[in-house]
Design an enzyme around this catalytic site. Sequence first.
Site, PDB file in Angstrom:
ATOM      1  N   LYS A   1      -9.022   3.089  -2.946  1.00  0.00           N
ATOM      2  CA  LYS A   1      -9.510   2.659  -1.636  1.00  0.00           C
ATOM      3  C   LYS A   1     -10.851   3.333  -1.354  1.00  0.00           C
ATOM      4  O   LYS A   1     -10.968   4.558  -1.395  1.00  0.00           O
ATOM      5  CB  LYS A   1      -8.480   3.040  -0.572  1.00  0.00           C
ATOM      6  CG  LYS A   1      -8.679   2.402   0.788  1.00  0.00           C
ATOM      7  CD  LYS A   1      -7.472   2.748   1.682  1.00  0.00           C
ATOM      8  CE  LYS A   1      -7.487   1.980   2.989  1.00  0.00           C
ATOM      9  NZ  LYS A   1      -6.273   2.257   3.798  1.00  0.00           N
TER      10      LYS A   1
ATOM     11  N   CYS B   1      -5.720  -2.751   2.555  1.00  0.00           N
ATOM     12  CA  CYS B   1      -5.672  -2.670   4.014  1.00  0.00           C
ATOM     13  C   CYS B   1      -7.043  -3.019   4.619  1.00  0.00           C
ATOM     14  O   CYS B   1      -7.578  -4.075   4.339  1.00  0.00           O
ATOM     15  CB  CYS B   1      -5.157  -1.305   4.451  1.00  0.00           C
ATOM     16  SG  CYS B   1      -4.360  -1.297   6.087  1.00  0.00           S
TER      17      CYS B   1
ATOM     18  N   GLU C   1       0.841  -1.192   0.000  1.00  0.00           N
ATOM     19  CA  GLU C   1       0.000   0.000   0.000  1.00  0.00           C
ATOM     20  C   GLU C   1       0.883   1.250   0.000  1.00  0.00           C
ATOM     21  O   GLU C   1       1.862   1.344   0.740  1.00  0.00           O
ATOM     22  CB  GLU C   1      -0.884  -0.002   1.255  1.00  0.00           C
ATOM     23  CG  GLU C   1      -1.758   1.230   1.407  1.00  0.00           C
ATOM     24  CD  GLU C   1      -2.626   1.182   2.664  1.00  0.00           C
ATOM     25  OE1 GLU C   1      -3.540   2.024   2.768  1.00  0.00           O
ATOM     26  OE2 GLU C   1      -2.386   0.316   3.532  1.00  0.00           O
TER      27      GLU C   1
END
Length: 348
Positions: A156, A190, A69
């Site tokens: 995201k 994540c 990430e």
Amino acid sequence: MALVVPATGNDGPLFAEVDMGADSSALTVRATVVQASTVFYDTPATLDKAERLLAEATSFGSQLVVFPEAFIGGYPRGSTFGVTIGNRTAKGKEEFRKYHAAAIDVPGPEVDRLAAMAGKYKVYLVMGVIERDGYTLYCTVLFFDSQGHYLGKHRKVMPTALERIIWGFGDGSTIPVYETPIGKIGAAICWENRMPLLRTALYGKGIEIYCAPTADSRDIWQASMTHIALEGGCFVLSANQFCRRKDYPPAPEYEFSGADDLTPDSVVCAGGSVIISPSGNVLAGPNYDGEALISADLDLGEIARAKFDFDVVGHYSRPEILSLVVRDDPTKPVTFSSASVKTEDFQK
């Protein structure tokens, strides 16, 4: 897959038996997850580091390489950007300006360079970046094929906690799964991986190689990765950075909030990158020792064997009771009804 047929003349019925030990039809893919730190505030140097790591991974035969990430642009661990409720400090605003400058445009020259790397090393590349769209930043994953083509991106959809003050929110238009000769590849970033409906959207698109770039190095992260592999009947490739305090700029330029006792060698993110099979077996990792390339051979035949037990959007689903609707149209704050209206508006 070898088909073994018993000789005729046996007393019992004739069955076609599958010799699983002689399976030659299932593809095997060598995959690597990269565990390494960003060169913070220095995107050209980070791109150089990415190429060195990519070259090393492919020298061992890797066909797919997944980076952590925010590898390009950086994960601003420990920073508050000077924010308290009702106030933002001048120092924090300057910190954001520098972070914004280190981000990349998509498309843009850095994307072109990443595409060229993928083509040069003949590898499928999944790269975590900080995407700059005007003055809003997004935590994004970029996908490239082995011919050097940029395939697309995933933004995201839900930044975690204080991430929400620096990153925008992705919408349903960037939840892709790409069908490639080495399998169907997608990603969640994540703590998005803890969102059951987002996972289900990826399962619904047939994901086979589930990439999970992360910033979470806690032991409990491994439980989530194992669960996703079992739930989705897919390979899970989780890549995290391994960082020490010295991988970030020194104080006072960069402050780690609430961590005054850190030394330059203090570990601030311990990695834990891992590769897990659709049956829940750990194939490689987790690694907590330092920067590393964690690799494994993925037997794609394992997907069918796992889904025989449990296919979450197939034979183990009950759509007449439970179903999901994904709104996958782009959401834009401003739209123009025609090009002429847009031109006239800008000319006022």
